[in-house]
Enzyme design. Sequence first.
Site, PDB file in Angstrom:
ATOM      1  N   ASP A  22      53.874  48.759  49.096  1.00  0.00           N
ATOM      2  CA  ASP A  22      52.670  49.566  48.866  1.00  0.00           C
ATOM      3  C   ASP A  22      52.216  49.450  47.409  1.00  0.00           C
ATOM      4  O   ASP A  22      52.454  50.357  46.597  1.00  0.00           O
ATOM      5  CB  ASP A  22      52.935  51.028  49.263  1.00  0.00           C
ATOM      6  CG  ASP A  22      53.107  51.185  50.766  1.00  0.00           C
ATOM      7  OD1 ASP A  22      52.475  50.410  51.515  1.00  0.00           O
ATOM      8  OD2 ASP A  22      53.879  52.056  51.198  1.00  0.00           O
ATOM      9  N   LYS A  59      56.848  44.819  54.438  1.00  0.00           N
ATOM     10  CA  LYS A  59      55.685  45.286  55.212  1.00  0.00           C
ATOM     11  C   LYS A  59      54.450  45.217  54.332  1.00  0.00           C
ATOM     12  O   LYS A  59      54.430  45.782  53.235  1.00  0.00           O
ATOM     13  CB  LYS A  59      55.902  46.729  55.674  1.00  0.00           C
ATOM     14  CG  LYS A  59      54.700  47.301  56.423  1.00  0.00           C
ATOM     15  CD  LYS A  59      55.005  48.669  57.015  1.00  0.00           C
ATOM     16  CE  LYS A  59      54.731  49.811  56.077  1.00  0.00           C
ATOM     17  NZ  LYS A  59      53.309  50.071  55.830  1.00  0.00           N
ATOM     18  N   ASP A  81      51.129  45.321  58.889  1.00  0.00           N
ATOM     19  CA  ASP A  81      50.882  46.659  59.435  1.00  0.00           C
ATOM     20  C   ASP A  81      49.385  46.969  59.397  1.00  0.00           C
ATOM     21  O   ASP A  81      48.900  47.616  58.477  1.00  0.00           O
ATOM     22  CB  ASP A  81      51.691  47.648  58.571  1.00  0.00           C
ATOM     23  CG  ASP A  81      51.492  49.096  58.974  1.00  0.00           C
ATOM     24  OD1 ASP A  81      51.006  49.355  60.081  1.00  0.00           O
ATOM     25  OD2 ASP A  81      51.843  49.973  58.155  1.00  0.00           O
ATOM     26  N   LYS A  90      47.683  48.039  62.391  1.00  0.00           N
ATOM     27  CA  LYS A  90      47.416  49.048  63.440  1.00  0.00           C
ATOM     28  C   LYS A  90      46.107  48.778  64.175  1.00  0.00           C
ATOM     29  O   LYS A  90      45.164  49.571  64.126  1.00  0.00           O
ATOM     30  CB  LYS A  90      47.393  50.454  62.837  1.00  0.00           C
ATOM     31  CG  LYS A  90      48.670  50.849  62.115  1.00  0.00           C
ATOM     32  CD  LYS A  90      48.608  52.292  61.641  1.00  0.00           C
ATOM     33  CE  LYS A  90      49.872  52.737  60.956  1.00  0.00           C
ATOM     34  NZ  LYS A  90      50.088  52.137  59.630  1.00  0.00           N
ATOM     35  N   HIS A 125      43.186  48.531  66.893  1.00  0.00           N
ATOM     36  CA  HIS A 125      42.686  49.452  67.925  1.00  0.00           C
ATOM     37  C   HIS A 125      41.231  49.075  68.201  1.00  0.00           C
ATOM     38  O   HIS A 125      40.345  49.432  67.427  1.00  0.00           O
ATOM     39  CB  HIS A 125      42.796  50.897  67.403  1.00  0.00           C
ATOM     40  CG  HIS A 125      42.518  51.934  68.445  1.00  0.00           C
ATOM     41  ND1 HIS A 125      42.674  53.280  68.205  1.00  0.00           N
ATOM     42  CD2 HIS A 125      42.094  51.830  69.725  1.00  0.00           C
ATOM     43  CE1 HIS A 125      42.359  53.962  69.303  1.00  0.00           C
ATOM     44  NE2 HIS A 125      42.002  53.097  70.236  1.00  0.00           N
ATOM     45  N   ASP A 126      40.996  48.341  69.288  1.00  0.00           N
ATOM     46  CA  ASP A 126      39.633  47.904  69.623  1.00  0.00           C
ATOM     47  C   ASP A 126      39.637  47.539  71.105  1.00  0.00           C
ATOM     48  O   ASP A 126      40.646  47.751  71.786  1.00  0.00           O
ATOM     49  CB  ASP A 126      39.240  46.702  68.728  1.00  0.00           C
ATOM     50  CG  ASP A 126      37.739  46.630  68.481  1.00  0.00           C
ATOM     51  OD1 ASP A 126      36.965  46.780  69.449  1.00  0.00           O
ATOM     52  OD2 ASP A 126      37.330  46.413  67.322  1.00  0.00           O
ATOM     53  N   ASN A 147      39.549  42.417  74.427  1.00  0.00           N
ATOM     54  CA  ASN A 147      39.174  41.048  74.061  1.00  0.00           C
ATOM     55  C   ASN A 147      39.211  40.835  72.548  1.00  0.00           C
ATOM     56  O   ASN A 147      39.663  39.793  72.064  1.00  0.00           O
ATOM     57  CB  ASN A 147      37.775  40.748  74.626  1.00  0.00           C
ATOM     58  CG  ASN A 147      37.423  39.297  74.499  1.00  0.00           C
ATOM     59  OD1 ASN A 147      38.205  38.439  74.914  1.00  0.00           O
ATOM     60  ND2 ASN A 147      36.285  39.010  73.904  1.00  0.00           N
ATOM     61  N   THR A 164      51.818  60.130  61.505  1.00  0.00           N
ATOM     62  CA  THR A 164      52.517  61.314  60.971  1.00  0.00           C
ATOM     63  C   THR A 164      51.526  62.285  60.326  1.00  0.00           C
ATOM     64  O   THR A 164      51.858  63.433  60.064  1.00  0.00           O
ATOM     65  CB  THR A 164      53.612  60.915  59.957  1.00  0.00           C
ATOM     66  OG1 THR A 164      53.141  59.818  59.196  1.00  0.00           O
ATOM     67  CG2 THR A 164      54.898  60.539  60.632  1.00  0.00           C
ATOM     68  N   ARG A 207      59.120  54.063  48.673  1.00  0.00           N
ATOM     69  CA  ARG A 207      59.407  54.561  47.331  1.00  0.00           C
ATOM     70  C   ARG A 207      60.882  54.685  46.976  1.00  0.00           C
ATOM     71  O   ARG A 207      61.223  54.589  45.792  1.00  0.00           O
ATOM     72  CB  ARG A 207      58.655  55.884  47.117  1.00  0.00           C
ATOM     73  CG  ARG A 207      57.163  55.634  46.946  1.00  0.00           C
ATOM     74  CD  ARG A 207      56.335  56.862  47.179  1.00  0.00           C
ATOM     75  NE  ARG A 207      56.228  57.189  48.593  1.00  0.00           N
ATOM     76  CZ  ARG A 207      55.437  58.132  49.089  1.00  0.00           C
ATOM     77  NH1 ARG A 207      54.692  58.839  48.281  1.00  0.00           N
ATOM     78  NH2 ARG A 207      55.387  58.361  50.392  1.00  0.00           N
TER      79      ARG A 207
HETATM   80  O1  C5P Z   1      57.302  55.375  50.277  1.00  0.00           O
HETATM   81  P1  C5P Z   1      57.647  55.686  51.708  1.00  0.00           P
HETATM   82  O2  C5P Z   1      59.072  55.291  52.076  1.00  0.00           O
HETATM   83  O3  C5P Z   1      57.293  57.092  52.099  1.00  0.00           O
HETATM   84  O4  C5P Z   1      56.704  54.692  52.542  1.00  0.00           O
HETATM   85  C1  C5P Z   1      56.679  54.702  53.944  1.00  0.00           C
HETATM   86  C2  C5P Z   1      55.818  53.593  54.470  1.00  0.00           C
HETATM   87  O5  C5P Z   1      55.773  53.690  55.884  1.00  0.00           O
HETATM   88  C3  C5P Z   1      54.371  53.623  53.976  1.00  0.00           C
HETATM   89  O6  C5P Z   1      53.907  52.262  53.883  1.00  0.00           O
HETATM   90  C4  C5P Z   1      53.641  54.356  55.093  1.00  0.00           C
HETATM   91  O7  C5P Z   1      52.306  53.998  55.181  1.00  0.00           O
HETATM   92  C5  C5P Z   1      54.419  53.870  56.323  1.00  0.00           C
HETATM   93  N1  C5P Z   1      54.341  54.759  57.488  1.00  0.00           N
HETATM   94  C6  C5P Z   1      54.735  56.097  57.449  1.00  0.00           C
HETATM   95  N2  C5P Z   1      54.624  56.880  58.568  1.00  0.00           N
HETATM   96  C7  C5P Z   1      54.150  56.351  59.712  1.00  0.00           C
HETATM   97  C8  C5P Z   1      53.767  55.013  59.776  1.00  0.00           C
HETATM   98  C9  C5P Z   1      53.884  54.235  58.634  1.00  0.00           C
HETATM   99  O8  C5P Z   1      55.187  56.562  56.412  1.00  0.00           O
HETATM  100  N3  C5P Z   1      54.094  57.105  60.794  1.00  0.00           N
END
Ligand code: C5P
Length: 232
Positions: free
Chosen positions: A9, A30, A57, A59, A61-62, A65, A119, A211
């Site tokens: 990230d 990722k 990553d 995600k 959604h469409d 086709n 989440t 992180r």
């Molecule tokens: O820094 P941290 O460990 O919180 O990062 C979690 C990663 O997982 C981020 O890239 C976040 O976008 C991704 N993610 C998440 N919860 C989800 C889906 C993806 O935290 N439900």
Amino acid sequence: MNKCILALDFENAIDAVSFLDNFDEPIYVKVGMELFYGSGLQLINEIKNRGHNIFVDLKLHDIPNTVKGAMRNLAKLGVDMVNVHCAGGISMMKAAIEGLEEGKLNKKRPLCIGVTQLTSISQEIMNEELLIKGNITDTVLHYAINAKKAGLDGVVCSVYESKIIHEVCGNDFLTITPGIRLKGDCKDDQKRVATPELAKEEGGDFIVVGRSITRSKNPNKTYIKIENIMRG
Ligand code: C5P
């Protein structure tokens, strides 16, 4: 293949790539929307040239086709894992797999993972804003069952949902769990965090860690430590 997926990230490709200089051995990373839309193809090639596995990553959604065509092109990049929103429905998820099959390189189809509920969606938002009735865990489980029916390889879920999803969808159906923190780390914006030890205990197949690794003093050492926990 590694089980700890490092969430890259970073705001730009230069920062992301220079962070990867910390690692002596290939890892699993990722790449999310921000980086992909900013510097997509070049970055993917650079990460691949360094020998790392890649989860893109985006995600998707469409309509079926469109998702099929997008997946065909993502598979051509030679990445290892991609994802779609389960809310797109079973025919969309099936189309995603068809697209990946058509575009795959060297007979190896990228794993396709379903996003159940974000989440950031609470029970209240799901019921009142989105008008989806019932309990959020039941919805997650229902979406996982749909993903399995469509032929997806697994779903993203919390550590606390991993066990029930395996019970219902089988142990071969992968669970990928974010929200991971080492003991003593700050939770930041995550609500329901879990340690890698708990993720392993609950049967999580892959964990996504950002992180806890990117902010650690020695990211390489921290990554190896977490990977070793997951390998048991
Ligand atoms: O820094 P941290 O460990 O919180 O990062 C979690 C990663 O997982 C981020 O890239 C976040 O976008 C991704 N993610 C998440 N919860 C989800 C889906 C993806 O935290 N439900």
